[in-house]
Design an enzyme around this catalytic site. Structure first.
Site, short mmCIF file in Angstrom:
data_model
loop_
_atom_site.label_atom_id
_atom_site.label_comp_id
_atom_site.label_asym_id
_atom_site.label_seq_id
_atom_site.Cartn_x
_atom_site.Cartn_y
_atom_site.Cartn_z
N LYS A 11 0.59 -1.25 -0.11
CA LYS A 11 -0.02 0.05 -0.13
C LYS A 11 0.80 1.10 0.01
CE LYS A 11 -3.80 -2.32 2.07
NZ LYS A 11 -4.81 -2.33 3.23
N TYR A 51 -12.15 -2.85 -3.96
CA TYR A 51 -12.66 -2.72 -2.69
C TYR A 51 -14.28 -2.68 -2.41
CZ TYR A 51 -8.28 -2.72 0.11
OH TYR A 51 -7.14 -3.13 0.51
N ASN A 114 -2.05 0.39 6.45
CA ASN A 114 -1.52 -0.87 7.24
C ASN A 114 -0.61 -1.82 6.27
OD1 ASN A 114 -3.67 -1.85 5.55
ND2 ASN A 114 -4.96 -2.83 7.24
N HIS A 117 -2.09 -5.40 1.41
CA HIS A 117 -3.41 -6.25 1.25
C HIS A 117 -2.97 -7.72 0.69
CE1 HIS A 117 -7.08 -7.57 -0.44
NE2 HIS A 117 -6.36 -7.97 -1.60
N GLU A 128 -9.00 -11.18 -7.80
CA GLU A 128 -8.20 -9.84 -7.71
C GLU A 128 -6.88 -10.02 -8.52
OE1 GLU A 128 -7.39 -9.92 -3.48
OE2 GLU A 128 -9.49 -9.28 -2.95
P1 RTP Z 1 -7.02 -5.94 3.06
O1 RTP Z 1 -8.10 -6.35 2.36
O2 RTP Z 1 -6.43 -4.56 2.90
O3 RTP Z 1 -6.02 -6.96 2.98
O4 RTP Z 1 -7.00 -6.02 4.61
P2 RTP Z 1 -7.85 -7.15 5.57
O5 RTP Z 1 -8.54 -8.05 4.62
O6 RTP Z 1 -7.11 -7.71 6.65
O7 RTP Z 1 -9.19 -6.11 6.13
P3 RTP Z 1 -10.68 -5.89 5.35
O8 RTP Z 1 -11.64 -6.14 6.60
O9 RTP Z 1 -10.71 -6.48 4.05
O10 RTP Z 1 -10.52 -4.38 5.39
C1 RTP Z 1 -9.97 -3.81 4.21
C2 RTP Z 1 -9.06 -2.65 4.60
O11 RTP Z 1 -10.12 -1.55 5.21
C3 RTP Z 1 -9.28 -0.90 6.18
N1 RTP Z 1 -10.33 -1.15 7.41
N2 RTP Z 1 -10.45 -0.26 8.50
N3 RTP Z 1 -11.51 1.21 10.67
C4 RTP Z 1 -11.99 0.06 10.52
O12 RTP Z 1 -12.49 -0.67 11.29
C5 RTP Z 1 -11.18 -0.59 9.34
N4 RTP Z 1 -11.49 -1.92 9.05
C6 RTP Z 1 -10.94 -2.23 8.00
C7 RTP Z 1 -8.17 -1.51 6.50
O13 RTP Z 1 -7.20 -0.60 6.10
C8 RTP Z 1 -8.11 -2.87 5.92
O14 RTP Z 1 -6.94 -3.23 5.22
MG MG Z 2 -9.51 -7.80 3.04
#
Ligand code: RTP
Ligand code: MG
Length: 141
Positions: A11, A51, A114, A117, A128
């Protein structure tokens, strides 16, 4: 375990920190091979499409703004159990909860910024990878 492919994005925060190589090194040490890669400035439309599953979430706009705030490094990784292996290397979504030694524990600043991804399932990985790479740009190794 089966040979899998997964989609990874370094990212904008991690690209700005100049840790692309450090992160690639972790993939390689874990037995994941880079089979496609490109640096890219995502358009708003590309980030929103990528997303789209999060469209109704309160953090969606912040997530899109962050993902278009600078260039990202997009890669497809191949290896045994690549989807889960990459998620393990990444650590928890919130870096405060990420296990020591994971990419997010070491390089991420917040749940928004963070660092990486990774696809969360084999099915989403295929979707994807196809979102960013035509089949001719993915190299069996
Ligand atoms: P990613 O898709 O980016 O790999 O991250 P992830 O699976 O660990 O998390 P996901 O639930 O898919 O959420 C995508 C991205 O959204 C942001 N996020 N913010 N503020 C919040 O509660 C929150 N929850 C998710 C994060 O940057 C996450 O990587
Ligand atoms: Mg995710």
């Amino acid at each position: 375990m089966a040979l899998e492919r997964t989609l990874s994005i370094i990212k904008p925060d991690a690209v700005a920190k100049n840790v692309i190589g450090e992160i690639y090194s972790r993939f390689e040490k874990a037995g994941l091979k880079v089979v496609a890669a490109k640096m890219k400035q995502l358009s708003r439309q590309e980030a929103e499409g990528f997303y789209a599953v999060h469209r109704e979430r309160p953090f969606f706009n912040a997530l899109v703004e962050f993902m278009i705030s600078g260039p990202v490094m997009v890669q497809a990784l191949e290896g045994e159990g690549a989807v889960l292996k990459n998620r393990e290397l990444m650590g928890a979504t919130n870096p405060k909860e990420a296990e020591a030694g994971t990419i997010r524990a070491d390089f991420a600043d917040s749940i928004d910024a963070n660092a990486v991804h990774g696809s969360d399932s084999l099915e989403n990985a295929a979707i994807e990878i196809a979102y960013f790479f035509p089949a001719t740009d993915v190299f069996a190794r």
